[in-house]
Enzyme design. Structure first.
Site, PDB file in Angstrom:
ATOM      1  N   ASP A  18       9.239   2.997   2.411  1.00 42.18           N
ATOM      2  CA  ASP A  18       7.808   3.813   2.665  1.00 42.18           C
ATOM      3  C   ASP A  18       7.677   3.686   4.187  1.00 42.18           C
ATOM      4  O   ASP A  18       7.011   2.435   4.483  1.00 42.18           O
ATOM      5  CB  ASP A  18       6.651   3.368   1.665  1.00 42.18           C
ATOM      6  CG  ASP A  18       5.424   4.038   2.150  1.00 42.18           C
ATOM      7  OD1 ASP A  18       5.488   4.864   2.842  1.00 42.18           O
ATOM      8  OD2 ASP A  18       4.548   3.997   1.441  1.00 42.18           O
ATOM      9  N   PHE A  59       0.965  -1.133   0.063  1.00 41.25           N
ATOM     10  CA  PHE A  59      -0.181   0.066  -0.147  1.00 41.25           C
ATOM     11  C   PHE A  59       0.750   1.204  -0.031  1.00 41.25           C
ATOM     12  O   PHE A  59       1.400   1.493   0.981  1.00 41.25           O
ATOM     13  CB  PHE A  59      -0.906   0.212   1.036  1.00 41.25           C
ATOM     14  CG  PHE A  59      -1.823   1.142   0.929  1.00 41.25           C
ATOM     15  CD1 PHE A  59      -2.966   1.182   0.151  1.00 41.25           C
ATOM     16  CD2 PHE A  59      -1.448   2.375   1.679  1.00 41.25           C
ATOM     17  CE1 PHE A  59      -3.852   2.210   0.024  1.00 41.25           C
ATOM     18  CE2 PHE A  59      -2.286   3.598   1.475  1.00 41.25           C
ATOM     19  CZ  PHE A  59      -3.517   3.428   0.621  1.00 41.25           C
ATOM     20  N   LYS A  77       1.982  11.293   7.246  1.00 41.67           N
ATOM     21  CA  LYS A  77       1.018  11.066   8.500  1.00 41.67           C
ATOM     22  C   LYS A  77       1.314  11.808   9.689  1.00 41.67           C
ATOM     23  O   LYS A  77       1.115  13.039   9.856  1.00 41.67           O
ATOM     24  CB  LYS A  77       0.961   9.445   8.592  1.00 41.67           C
ATOM     25  CG  LYS A  77       0.123   8.759   7.518  1.00 41.67           C
ATOM     26  CD  LYS A  77      -0.576   7.355   7.782  1.00 41.67           C
ATOM     27  CE  LYS A  77      -1.447   6.933   6.696  1.00 41.67           C
ATOM     28  NZ  LYS A  77      -0.985   6.018   5.892  1.00 41.67           N
TER      29      LYS A  77
HETATM   30  C1  LIG Z   1      -1.225   6.137   4.458  1.00 40.03           C
HETATM   31  C2  LIG Z   1      -0.114   5.571   3.478  1.00 40.03           C
HETATM   32  C3  LIG Z   1       0.421   6.135   2.367  1.00 40.03           C
HETATM   33  C4  LIG Z   1      -0.486   7.277   1.666  1.00 40.03           C
HETATM   34  O1  LIG Z   1      -0.633   8.428   2.382  1.00 40.03           O
HETATM   35  P1  LIG Z   1      -1.580   9.614   1.948  1.00 40.03           P
HETATM   36  O2  LIG Z   1      -1.523  10.700   2.937  1.00 40.03           O
HETATM   37  O3  LIG Z   1      -2.929   8.765   2.464  1.00 40.03           O
HETATM   38  O4  LIG Z   1      -1.651   9.724   0.679  1.00 40.03           O
HETATM   39  C5  LIG Z   1       1.373   5.746   1.426  1.00 40.03           C
HETATM   40  N1  LIG Z   1       2.206   4.682   1.918  1.00 40.03           N
HETATM   41  C6  LIG Z   1       1.972   3.942   3.347  1.00 40.03           C
HETATM   42  C7  LIG Z   1       2.541   2.882   3.746  1.00 40.03           C
HETATM   43  C8  LIG Z   1       0.581   4.424   4.077  1.00 40.03           C
HETATM   44  O5  LIG Z   1       0.246   3.858   5.137  1.00 40.03           O
END
Ligand SMILES: *Cc1c(COP(=O)(O)O)cnc(C)c1O
Length: 398
Positions: free
Chosen positions: A225, A140, A254
Site C-alpha cells: 500500500d 491504515f 492520493k
Molecule cells: C490515505 C490512505 C488510504 C486511504 O485512501 P483514501 O483515499 O482516503 O480512501 C489507504 N492507505 C494508506 C496507506 C493511506 O495513507
C-alpha cells in the site's frame, strides 16, 4: 468574512467526523496556503501526501480545465481516449504489467482484496471462501467496512461490526511473524512500506526484501500500500525501491492526481489483475477521461520538475535540521524523504498542542497518533522554506 462564521456553519450542518485545527483555508499556491483573513501558512501536511506537486500546480490546473471543457465522464460502458494512454504511461513508469484505475485509496484496497482472493481460487487453488490475507498491526488502509474490520485501532472499529472474515493480523516489521502466519490458504500479504497514519513507523532495514523472499517461497502475493509513501514522498517514485524489490501488486492514490481529483490505481507486476473478467468489478467514475488526463499531468510534472529528487535531498536536510534541535521532549526524528515523524516523549503531553502552537506561527502540521508530529510538505519545498520552518519549529518545541 470572520473564520468563526465558516466554522459554525460546518459544525452545525456537517457531520463531525474530524477534529480539525481551527484554521479556515481559502487559497493555495505551491507549499503555501492562505486563510479567509489572508494569513499565510506553510503546509506541512500536503493533505496527507495528496498534494505532493504543491497546491494548484498551474500545469495541472490548465489540463484540468481543458479536459473539463472537452469530456469528463462517459462511464466504462464506452471507451475514451485518455484511459489507455494513462494505463500505458503508468505501467511503463512503474514496470507494471497491468493497471486498474479506481477513485479513492480505500477503493484501490477493496479492489486488490477482490483480485487476490480470485487469484487464490483460480490460480493458487485455495478451497472456496477459505482465502486468507495477512495484514499488520497498526495498519491504515482506509475506512470502508472491510478495511476497518482488520484495523487494530479501536476508534476506527468500535460500533461498526460485523466485519468480513479472512484476515490475519501480525506485528509490523517482523518478517518471522509473517512467515509463521502463512497457511496453505494464504493468498497475500498487505503492508505499508512505512506506516504513515500509524505514526511514521519505519520498519527495520531489509524488512521488505525478506518479506518478498518469503512471499516467493510460499506462493503468496505481496501487496504494498503505497497510497501515502508512493509518488516521490519518500524520495523515490515508489518506496519499494529503497529495498530494491518489486511488489506483485502496488496501490497508489492520493498524489496520483496532485490533489485535484480522487484517482487511485492497483498496479500489477504479474498477471494477477487478469483474473478479473468483465462484470466482476467496476466503478462509474473509475478511469474517466477527466481523472486520467489530470493524473497523466500530475505524474509528468512530478518527474519533469524533479520533485522526487527534491524530496530525497530536502527530506534529508529537513530531518537533519529537526535532529539538531536539542530538546528533552523529542524522543526520535525518523522518516524517509519528505515523510518525517517527530515523536515526543509522553511528558510532552501530546503532539496536538504543539501543532496548535505551530499554527499560530504559520505552520500547518498534524499529529499522527498521540505523540508524533508529521512533517510532510509538498515535494516542491526549497531549502529557504525549510529554514523558515525550522526557525519556527525550534522555539515552539522548546
Ligand atoms: C490515505 C490512505 C488510504 C486511504 O485512501 P483514501 O483515499 O482516503 O480512501 C489507504 N492507505 C494508506 C496507506 C493511506 O495513507
Amino acid at each position: 468574512m470572520n473564520p468563526q462564521y465558516y466554522m459554525d456553519l460546518e459544525d452545525e450542518f456537517g457531520a463531525h467526523i474530524y477534529n480539525p485545527l481551527d484554521v479556515v483555508l481559502h487559497r493555495g499556491e505551491g507549499v503555501w496556503v492562505w486563510d479567509v483573513e489572508g494569513n499565510k501558512y506553510l503546509d506541512c501536511l500536503s493533505a496527507y501526501s495528496a498534494v505532493n506537486q504543491g497546491h494548484c500546480h498551474p500545469e495541472i490546473v490548465r489540463t484540468m480545465i481543458e479536459q473539463a471543457q472537452t469530456l469528463t465522464l462517459i462511464s466504462r460502458a464506452f471507451r475514451n481516449d485518455q484511459l489507455g494512454l494513462f494505463c500505458q504511461e503508468i505501467c511503463k513508469l512503474t514496470n507494471s504489467h497491468k493497471v486498474l484505475i479506481m477513485n479513492s485509496g480505500a477503493e484501490a484496497v477493496e479492489t486488490v482484496i477482490k483480485a487476490v482472493r480470485k487469484w487464490g481460487y483460480k490460480v493458487k487453488g485455495v478451497p472456496q471462501d477459505q482465502a486468507e490475507i495477512i495484514v499488520c498491526e497498526n495498519n491504515f488502509h482506509g475506512r470502508t467496512i472491510t478495511i476497518i474490520g482488520f484495523s487494530t485501532n479501536a476508534n476506527f472499529r468500535d460500533g461498526f461490526g460485523p466485519f468480513a472474515p479472512g484476515f490475519r493480523i501480525i506485528p509490523y516489521g517482523n518478517a518471522n511473524a509473517f512467515e509463521e502466519a502463512i497457511t496453505p490458504n494464504t493468498v497475500a500479504f498487505l503492508v505499508e512500506p512505512i506506516q504513515g497514519e500509524g505514526g511514521v513507523i519505519v520498519p527495520p532495514a531489509g524488512y521488505l526484501k525478506e518479506v518478498k523472499a518469503i512471499c516467493e517461497k510460499n506462493n503468496v502475493l505481496l501487496i504494498l500500500d503505497e497510497i501515502q509513501t508512493g509518488l516521490g514522498r519518500t524520495g523515490k517514485l515508489l518506496a519499494e525501491e529503497h529495498d530494491g524489490i518489486e511488489a506483485d501488486l502496488t496501490l497508489i492514490g492520493k498524489a496520483l492526481s496532485g490533489g485535484f481529483y480522487p484517482v487511485s490505481a492497483v498496479l500489477s507486476s504479474t498477471e494477477v489483475l487478469g483474473v478479473l473478467r468483465p462484470g466482476e468489478h467496476g466503478s462509474t467514475f473509475g478511469g474517466n477521461p477527466l481523472a486520467c488526463a489530470v493524473a497523466r499531468k500530475a505524474i509528468s510534472v512530478l518527474i519533469d520538475e524533479n520533485m522526487i529528487e527534491n524530496s530525497a535531498v530536502m527530506g534529508e536536510y529537513f530531518r537533519s535540521g529537526l535532529s539538531d534541535i536539542k530538546n528533552p521532549y523529542i524522543k526520535e526524528v525518523r522518516g524517509r524523504g519528505l515523510l518525517i515523524g517527530v515523536e515526543l516523549v509522553p511528558e510532552a503531553k501530546g503532539a496536538r498542542r504543539f501543532c496548535q502552537k505551530l499554527l499560530t506561527q504559520g505552520l500547518l502540521c498534524k499529529e499522527t497518533h498521540e505523540n508524533t508530529i508529521r512533517f510532510a510538505p509538498p515535494l516542491v519545498i526549497t531549502k529557504e522554506e525549510i529554514d523558515w520552518a525550522l526557525e519556527r519549529i525550534e522555539p515552539v518545541l522548546r
